[in-house]
Structure formats: structure tokens, C-alpha cells
Design a protein around this motif. Structure first.
Motif, PDB file in Angstrom:
ATOM      1  N   ALA A  45       9.465  13.229 -36.950  1.00 18.27           N
ATOM      2  CA  ALA A  45      10.829  13.502 -38.196  1.00 18.27           C
ATOM      3  C   ALA A  45       9.696  14.322 -39.607  1.00 18.27           C
ATOM      4  CB  ALA A  45      11.215  12.826 -39.102  1.00 18.27           C
ATOM      5  N   LEU A  46       8.490  13.796 -40.024  1.00 15.81           N
ATOM      6  CA  LEU A  46       7.961  14.038 -40.662  1.00 15.81           C
ATOM      7  C   LEU A  46       7.077  15.467 -40.714  1.00 15.81           C
ATOM      8  CD1 LEU A  46       7.412  12.632 -43.524  1.00 15.81           C
ATOM      9  CD2 LEU A  46       5.287  11.801 -42.848  1.00 15.81           C
ATOM     10  N   GLN A  47       6.877  15.552 -39.622  1.00 13.83           N
ATOM     11  CA  GLN A  47       6.159  16.321 -38.585  1.00 13.83           C
ATOM     12  C   GLN A  47       6.822  18.253 -39.219  1.00 13.83           C
ATOM     13  OE1 GLN A  47       2.990  17.255 -36.715  1.00 13.83           O
ATOM     14  NE2 GLN A  47       2.783  19.031 -38.203  1.00 13.83           N
ATOM     15  N   THR A  48       8.349  17.538 -38.253  1.00 10.50           N
ATOM     16  CA  THR A  48       9.809  18.509 -38.899  1.00 10.50           C
ATOM     17  C   THR A  48       9.749  19.363 -40.445  1.00 10.50           C
ATOM     18  OG1 THR A  48      10.706  17.945 -36.807  1.00 10.50           O
ATOM     19  CG2 THR A  48      11.991  19.371 -38.610  1.00 10.50           C
ATOM     20  N   GLU A  49       9.882  18.200 -41.186  1.00 11.49           N
ATOM     21  CA  GLU A  49       9.597  18.201 -42.546  1.00 11.49           C
ATOM     22  C   GLU A  49       9.048  19.133 -43.841  1.00 11.49           C
ATOM     23  OE1 GLU A  49       9.957  15.876 -46.769  1.00 11.49           O
ATOM     24  OE2 GLU A  49      10.236  14.974 -44.793  1.00 11.49           O
ATOM     25  N   LEU A  50       7.733  19.005 -43.401  1.00 10.60           N
ATOM     26  CA  LEU A  50       6.650  18.944 -44.150  1.00 10.60           C
ATOM     27  C   LEU A  50       5.917  20.216 -43.109  1.00 10.60           C
ATOM     28  CD1 LEU A  50       5.073  15.494 -45.660  1.00 10.60           C
ATOM     29  CD2 LEU A  50       6.381  17.923 -46.269  1.00 10.60           C
ATOM     30  N   GLY A  51       5.402  20.757 -41.754  1.00  9.01           N
ATOM     31  CA  GLY A  51       5.132  21.361 -40.969  1.00  9.01           C
ATOM     32  C   GLY A  51       3.908  21.271 -40.921  1.00  9.01           C
ATOM     33  N   ASP A  52       3.092  22.751 -40.837  1.00  8.94           N
ATOM     34  CA  ASP A  52       1.712  23.032 -40.424  1.00  8.94           C
ATOM     35  C   ASP A  52       0.342  22.182 -41.800  1.00  8.94           C
ATOM     36  OD1 ASP A  52       2.371  24.162 -38.312  1.00  8.94           O
ATOM     37  OD2 ASP A  52       1.898  25.894 -39.352  1.00  8.94           O
ATOM     38  N   ALA A  53       1.544  21.575 -42.951  1.00 11.55           N
ATOM     39  CA  ALA A  53       0.547  20.935 -44.418  1.00 11.55           C
ATOM     40  C   ALA A  53      -0.079  19.025 -43.052  1.00 11.55           C
ATOM     41  CB  ALA A  53       1.943  20.467 -45.510  1.00 11.55           C
ATOM     42  N   VAL A  54       0.724  18.770 -42.653  1.00  9.84           N
ATOM     43  CA  VAL A  54       0.742  17.879 -41.921  1.00  9.84           C
ATOM     44  C   VAL A  54       0.017  17.568 -40.413  1.00  9.84           C
ATOM     45  CG1 VAL A  54       1.921  16.867 -43.645  1.00  9.84           C
ATOM     46  CG2 VAL A  54       2.917  16.702 -41.361  1.00  9.84           C
ATOM     47  N   VAL A  55      -0.634  17.146 -40.213  1.00 10.64           N
ATOM     48  CA  VAL A  55      -0.802  16.293 -38.344  1.00 10.64           C
ATOM     49  C   VAL A  55      -0.044  14.890 -38.754  1.00 10.64           C
ATOM     50  CG1 VAL A  55      -3.566  15.871 -38.510  1.00 10.64           C
ATOM     51  CG2 VAL A  55      -2.169  16.729 -36.563  1.00 10.64           C
ATOM     52  N   VAL A  56       0.406  14.875 -37.535  1.00  8.85           N
ATOM     53  CA  VAL A  56       0.740  12.880 -36.945  1.00  8.85           C
ATOM     54  C   VAL A  56      -0.038  12.947 -36.330  1.00  8.85           C
ATOM     55  CG1 VAL A  56       3.052  13.802 -38.306  1.00  8.85           C
ATOM     56  CG2 VAL A  56       2.928  14.193 -36.071  1.00  8.85           C
ATOM     57  N   ILE A  57      -0.066  11.342 -36.579  1.00  8.57           N
ATOM     58  CA  ILE A  57      -0.861  11.064 -34.928  1.00  8.57           C
ATOM     59  C   ILE A  57      -0.340   9.196 -35.064  1.00  8.57           C
ATOM     60  CG2 ILE A  57      -3.321   9.400 -34.625  1.00  8.57           C
ATOM     61  CD1 ILE A  57      -3.442  11.758 -37.337  1.00  8.57           C
ATOM     62  N   GLN A  58       0.218   9.361 -33.521  1.00  9.53           N
ATOM     63  CA  GLN A  58       1.174   8.012 -33.635  1.00  9.53           C
ATOM     64  C   GLN A  58      -0.074   7.135 -32.787  1.00  9.53           C
ATOM     65  OE1 GLN A  58       3.588   8.019 -29.942  1.00  9.53           O
ATOM     66  NE2 GLN A  58       4.898   6.266 -30.508  1.00  9.53           N
ATOM     67  N   GLY A  59      -0.296   5.807 -33.755  1.00 11.58           N
ATOM     68  CA  GLY A  59      -1.198   5.105 -33.431  1.00 11.58           C
ATOM     69  C   GLY A  59      -1.067   3.280 -33.702  1.00 11.58           C
ATOM     70  N   ASP A  60      -1.642   2.402 -33.413  1.00 15.88           N
ATOM     71  CA  ASP A  60      -1.866   1.042 -34.531  1.00 15.88           C
ATOM     72  C   ASP A  60      -3.172   0.826 -34.940  1.00 15.88           C
ATOM     73  OD1 ASP A  60      -2.304  -1.401 -34.508  1.00 15.88           O
ATOM     74  OD2 ASP A  60      -1.739  -2.313 -32.492  1.00 15.88           O
ATOM     75  N   VAL A  61      -3.254   0.173 -36.813  1.00 17.37           N
ATOM     76  CA  VAL A  61      -4.319   0.414 -37.204  1.00 17.37           C
ATOM     77  C   VAL A  61      -4.875  -0.712 -36.668  1.00 17.37           C
ATOM     78  CG1 VAL A  61      -3.127   2.011 -38.948  1.00 17.37           C
ATOM     79  CG2 VAL A  61      -2.888  -0.950 -38.920  1.00 17.37           C
ATOM     80  N   SER A  62      -4.585  -1.664 -35.666  1.00 17.76           N
ATOM     81  CA  SER A  62      -5.290  -2.991 -35.199  1.00 17.76           C
ATOM     82  C   SER A  62      -6.231  -2.351 -34.207  1.00 17.76           C
ATOM     83  CB  SER A  62      -4.807  -4.253 -35.243  1.00 17.76           C
ATOM     84  OG  SER A  62      -3.522  -3.614 -34.120  1.00 17.76           O
ATOM     85  N   SER A  63      -6.091  -0.764 -34.039  1.00 15.52           N
ATOM     86  CA  SER A  63      -6.862  -0.644 -32.599  1.00 15.52           C
ATOM     87  C   SER A  63      -7.980   0.467 -32.969  1.00 15.52           C
ATOM     88  CB  SER A  63      -6.411   0.091 -31.584  1.00 15.52           C
ATOM     89  OG  SER A  63      -7.003   0.280 -30.777  1.00 15.52           O
ATOM     90  N   LEU A  64      -9.295   0.247 -32.690  1.00 15.49           N
ATOM     91  CA  LEU A  64     -10.339   0.782 -33.166  1.00 15.49           C
ATOM     92  C   LEU A  64     -10.343   2.485 -32.701  1.00 15.49           C
ATOM     93  CD1 LEU A  64     -13.082   0.847 -33.992  1.00 15.49           C
ATOM     94  CD2 LEU A  64     -14.216   0.530 -32.561  1.00 15.49           C
ATOM     95  N   ALA A  65      -9.510   2.364 -31.694  1.00 16.92           N
ATOM     96  CA  ALA A  65      -9.893   4.139 -30.811  1.00 16.92           C
ATOM     97  C   ALA A  65      -8.721   4.637 -31.324  1.00 16.92           C
ATOM     98  CB  ALA A  65      -9.483   3.504 -29.175  1.00 16.92           C
TER      99      ALA A  65
END
Length: 265
Positions: A45-65
Motif C-alpha cells: 500500500a505504501l509503495q502504491t501511495e508513494l511510487g518510485d520515491a520508495v523501495v519496500v523490503i519485507q523483513g524482520d529487524v531481529s534478523s541479520l540477513a
């Protein structure tokens, strides 16, 4: 020209409450933003709203990888990194130490600290090399619970206090190449979630009956914050022109909590 024109940021916990408000404000100020969060639907939804100004990454902050991947994808999309904003966190719904079963304490501690403290350190470590190249900055979301008791339970308050030391030590270790600062919001109208399984009564903060009124009464300025109320501090601290000599500093954005007794006069 916005305050952050031409800059690139990576923000963790960027899809809800304060995090998404920071993302939107950074884009308004001219930045391009990598957004890391766990919820795929909210990221899309955020990608749709803000377009090329953002890149979205699904992830868990507790994971190094996952942190490594977030930095890599931001660099791949935008070519550099100027600011890392550590923002992802979970609450403990005011749970006292004596209300946590002894056999559950170790796991609860590890789960909350893995997100609220380890997640910040992993993000900082993964972003360090890129930030050295740009002589950039790190900004971390704390809380008035980083300075005062009563704004959460034992795990949340302890974790937020630990982050004060983390900011100071990182500022010491990374100077003069990288500035390290923080913002400490007070009670805010957000759906911040608590650690699952810790407290059967837990619910999103802004769903607690009377939460908004009680939070307003607790501070001299007599109102609860909206997420957008805090974003100017993140802009200021990321600004190369206006904060170039600011490091190891934490801006309080809590309605005057330290002098809260004045509100009762």
C-alpha cells in the motif's frame, strides 16, 4: 527544495504509526526511502501511495540477513545511503515483573530485546559502511520511557533505557564519520502492538478505552501526539545543513513530560 532533497534514507518499522509518518515526511522533503517492515500488505500500500520515491523490503529487524538485504536493496535502488532510521519496536502492555511467570521471563526478554534493541544494533551495523561513504547519520526512535518509569512495563522501559547508552556509545565510536541521534516521543495515537503472549489484556495502544484523554491529561501541553507531530525532529536530525554538529543528542517530543506536574494546576 525540501530539507532532504537528494538524500536517501532507510527506515525500519516504516508501515505504521510514527514509522509511516516519517516515510511520508521524508518523501515530502525530497528524500528517497527504503522502507523495511514485516507486513506485506502494508508495504504494498505504501509503495502504491508513494511510487518510485520508495523501495519496500519485507523483513524482520531481529534478523541479520534481513537487515543486510534491506541495506542492499536500498543501495541498489538509489545508489547510496545518507540516513538510517531505526524505528521498529513492540510494546509490553505495562506488564510488571511480578506479573510475568518465572518460566516465561527468559523467552519474553529475548523476544522483546531482539526487536527493540538487537534490531537497532543489527540495522546500524549493516548500514555503517554505506553511511561512512556519505558521512551520513543514524536516528533512533526511543520514548519518554527511555528516561522515566511508568510509560511501559519492565521489559519495554528497560529496553528503551538501554538505547540511550547505545546512542551515546555509537556516537562515540562512529565519530567523526557518522552522526548518531535519537527522538523520544511520548504517548502517541498509534496502533502500536505488544509482544504476543505476554499479557492477555494487551491491545493496540490507541484502542485502550480512555487512552487519548489520559495521555493528554498527563502532560502540560494537554494533548496526545499524532504521529506527524514528531516527524520534523527526524527531518532536522537528518539534515546535513542544519544538524551537521549534532550527535549523541536525543530530542524529547513528549508534550513536556518532565514537567508534567504543571498540568495539574
Amino acid at each position: 527544495m525540501g530539507w532532504l532533497e537528494g538524500q536517501v534514507a532507510l527506515i525500519t518499522g516504516g508501515t505504521g504509526g510514527i514509522g509511516s509518518a516519517i516515510v511520508r515526511r521524508y518523501v515530502q522533503e525530497g528524500a528517497r526511502v527504503g522502507v523495511m517492515a514485516r507486513n506485506r500488505e502494508q508495504l504494498d500500500a505504501l509503495q502504491t501511495e508513494l511510487g518510485d520515491a520508495v523501495v519496500v523490503i519485507q523483513g524482520d529487524v531481529s534478523s541479520l540477513a534481513d537487515n543486510q538485504r534491506a541495506v542492499a536493496q536500498t543501495l541498489e535502488a538509489f545508489g547510496k545511503l545518507d540516513t538510517f532510521v531505526g524505528n521498529a519496536a513492540v510494546f509490553d502492555y505495562f506488564t510488571r515483573l511480578d506479573r510475568i511467570a518465572p518460566e516465561e521471563l527468559e523467552q519474553a526478554f529475548q523476544r522483546l530485546f531482539a526487536i527493540n534493541v538487537q534490531g537497532y544494533l543489527l540495522g546500524a551495523r549493516c548500514a555503517t559502511d554505506a553511511l561512512r561513504e556519505t558521512r551520513g547519520s543514524m536516528i533512533f526512535t526511543l520514548s519518554n520511557s527511555a528516561f522515566y518509569a511508568g510509560g511501559g512495563g519492565i521489559l519495554y522501559v528497560t529496553a528503551k533505557h538501554a538505547l540511550v547508552g547505545m546512542i551515546r556509545q555509537l556516537a562515540y565510536e562512529l565519530a567523526p564519520d557518522i552522526r548518531v541521534n535519537g527522538v523520544a516521543p511520548g504517548a502517541t495515537n498509534t496502533p502500536m502492538k505488544s509482544l504476543e503472549g505476554l499479557n492477555k489484556r494487551s491491545q493496540p495502544l490507541n484502542a485502550i478505552p480512555g487512552f487519548e484523554e489520559a495521555a493528554a491529561r498527563a502532560v502540560p501541553l494537554q494533548r496526545i501526539a499524532e504521529p506527524e507531530d514528531h516527524t520534523g525532529h527526524y527531518v532536522l536530525l537528518a539534515s546535513r545543513k542544519d544538524s551537521s554538529l549534532t550527535t549523541a543528542h536525543i530530542i524529547h517530543s513528549d508534550g513536556g513530560w518532565e514537567i508534567r506536574s504543571a498540568g495539574g494546576r
